[in-house]
Write an enzyme that holds these catalytic residues in place. Structure first.
Site, PDB file in Angstrom:
ATOM      1  N   ASP A  32       0.888  -1.395   0.019  1.00  0.00           N
ATOM      2  CA  ASP A  32      -0.083   0.083  -0.018  1.00  0.00           C
ATOM      3  C   ASP A  32       0.811   1.435   0.047  1.00  0.00           C
ATOM      4  O   ASP A  32       1.753   1.234   0.729  1.00  0.00           O
ATOM      5  CB  ASP A  32      -0.977  -0.109   1.258  1.00  0.00           C
ATOM      6  CG  ASP A  32      -2.018  -0.797   1.336  1.00  0.00           C
ATOM      7  OD1 ASP A  32      -2.216  -1.750   0.207  1.00  0.00           O
ATOM      8  OD2 ASP A  32      -2.563  -1.271   2.320  1.00  0.00           O
ATOM      9  N   ASP A  71     -13.939  -5.271  -3.540  1.00  0.00           N
ATOM     10  CA  ASP A  71     -14.101  -5.648  -2.133  1.00  0.00           C
ATOM     11  C   ASP A  71     -15.468  -6.052  -1.763  1.00  0.00           C
ATOM     12  O   ASP A  71     -16.302  -5.415  -1.890  1.00  0.00           O
ATOM     13  CB  ASP A  71     -13.719  -4.204  -1.495  1.00  0.00           C
ATOM     14  CG  ASP A  71     -12.139  -3.615  -1.777  1.00  0.00           C
ATOM     15  OD1 ASP A  71     -11.433  -4.614  -1.981  1.00  0.00           O
ATOM     16  OD2 ASP A  71     -11.974  -2.491  -1.692  1.00  0.00           O
TER      17      ASP A  71
END
Lengths: 195, 252
Positions: B11, B130
């Protein structure tokens, strides 16, 4: 410094190929100019995406004759992924569109019952190569050597004739094994051209 | 035979690696090029970078980070996070990404994937999903904007349409499991696998090779993890040795 010219017709993502040759110490140039590509010592034809779009890009840049001429005269050329397929006669992906006809083979689709696109690492000889493809050629035309991989059934991983190397996988994304294959192509090419 | 892929995820926020739990509480975890290089040496088959920057300047920095990582890395690089337009996706590809993941923007504008695939080919297009268990507990729904927005869209049906929308791969993250280290959501994986032949990257919840084995058996082609690699609990190579002992084909 070894000069490598990557054919850039806008159909390929050239960043990974450039970076890989730069890591090998090469001086990399991008071009779609027929004259420059004709004169260049080492030429790479990369490609992702659609066969028909790839052939249109090559023809609109007037590169078809130059590429055919290079291979006929054993002047170093590396085709990668779609770059291999464009060297063939035609592809199921774009019926009715003629390829460059250098490799006398038909490009066909993986069968429906296996994972497509083939995304990932598959065994080639003593190593593993990274693939990202839905189409492939199944057998070696006369005059070409190489290796196979298996995805459902065997298919051509790469073919070689003189200083022409055409890979269905991405050597530029295949780690140290891929880098070594690229280095061998350069060394092999240096026997016929000064670069 | 195609091997199962082990994919570390970085990330990135403003050019730095960060790690959070359930997409929040970010903490600094290092330099992206250094981490990426170490992961390649440790046997990673591919790298996923998610840009979690919330600002325009952060997104500009992300392009620089992609360029720097690309130049060092000789394995595939997949980049996602906040990709909202074809232009943005093309900029990431030009900077050196091999694949681009689209998440929230695909929900808001489903034709985005097709436009992108027509330009660069489906093999460069990843649909990032997601998925969260529905509040009432039946099945999964798609959540967007870092999990803050529940769309009501059925995650399984959404996955099944990925191929026809133009995607060449699915990155399937369990929002419930993300950051928990209690294993992937294998029920979710099985449900998605039964409806698509696209490659699936399982994400969210990995702690060890047993979790990865479970995900691969449930139908994943690749398993993604962040914390366990960041925190040096294990390496892709160590995971692969354990998977191979369980009969899974991996690249070594």
């Amino acid at each position: 410094m070894t000069q490598v010219t990557i054919i850039d017709t806008g159909i390929a993502n050239t960043a990974s190929v450039s970076a890989a040759f730069e890591r090998l110490g090469c001086d990399v140039a991008l071009s779609h100019d027929p004259g420059l590509i004709d004169d260049a010592p080492l030429v790479v034809l990369p490609g992702v995406g659609n066969f028909g779009a790839g052939m249109r890009a090559i023809r609109s840049c007037k590169l078809d004759g130059v590429i055919i001429d290079r291979v006929e005269n054993n002047r170093p050329l590396m085709g990668i992924c779609l770059g291999l397929q464009l060297l063939c006669d035609a592809s199921d992906e774009s019926p009715g569109i003629e390829g460059l006809g250098i490799i006398n083979a038909m490009v066909t689709r993986f069968s429906d019952d296996i994972r497509t696109p083939q995304h990932g690492w598959n065994r080639v000889g003593d190593g593993y190569a990274y693939y990202s493809n839905t189409y492939r050629i199944e057998t070696f035309p006369e005059g070409w050597d190489g290796e196979t991989s298996t995805h459902g059934a065997p298919f051509v991983a790469y073919l070689q004739r003189g200083t022409t190397l055409a890979c269905q996988f991405h050597p530029e994304l295949s780690g140290a094994w891929g880098a070594n294959l690229m280095r061998e192509w350069i060394e092999n090419a240096k026997e016929v051209v000064s670069c | 035979m195609l091997t199962s892929r082990i994919i570390p995820c970085l990330d990135i926020d403003n050019g730095r690696v960060v790690k959070g739990v359930k997409f929040a509480n970010l903490r600094d975890a290092g330099d992206p090029v250094e981490q990426a290089t170490r992961y390649e040496q440790d046997g990673a088959d591919e790298l996923v970078m998610l840009d979690v920057s919330a600002t325009t300047s952060g997104r500009e920095t992300a392009l620089e980070t992609v360029r720097a990582v690309r130049s060092a890395l000789s394995i595939p690089l997949s980049v996602g996070g906040g990709v909202r337009s074809v232009e943005h996706a093309l900029a990431l590809l030009r900077a050196g990404a091999d694949k681009v993941g689209v998440n929230s923007a695909a929900v808001e504008n489903p034709s985005l994937l097709r436009e992108l695939a027509d330009k660069v080919g489906a093999q460069c297009v990843v649909l990032s999903i997601d998925a969260a268990t529905r509040v009432e507990g039946n099945g999964w729904e798609v959540v967007t904007r870092a999990g803050t927005h529940r769309t009501g869209i059925d995650a399984i049906e959404w996955s099944a349409s990925a191929s026809s929308m133009g995607a060449g791969e699915i990155l399937l993250t369990s929002f419930d499991q993300d950051g928990t280290r209690s294993g992937y959501d294998t029920d979710l994986l099985r449900a998605v696998r039964s409806l698509t032949t696209l490659p699936i990257i399982a994400s969210g919840g990995a702690d060890n090779s047993t979790h990865m084995l479970d995900a691969l058996i449930a139908g994943a082609d690749a398993v993604l993890a962040a914390s366990i690699f960041h925190d040096n609990d294990t390496t892709p190579n160590a995971i692969k040795l354990e998977l191979r002992a369980s009969g899974i084909e991996v690249r070594t």
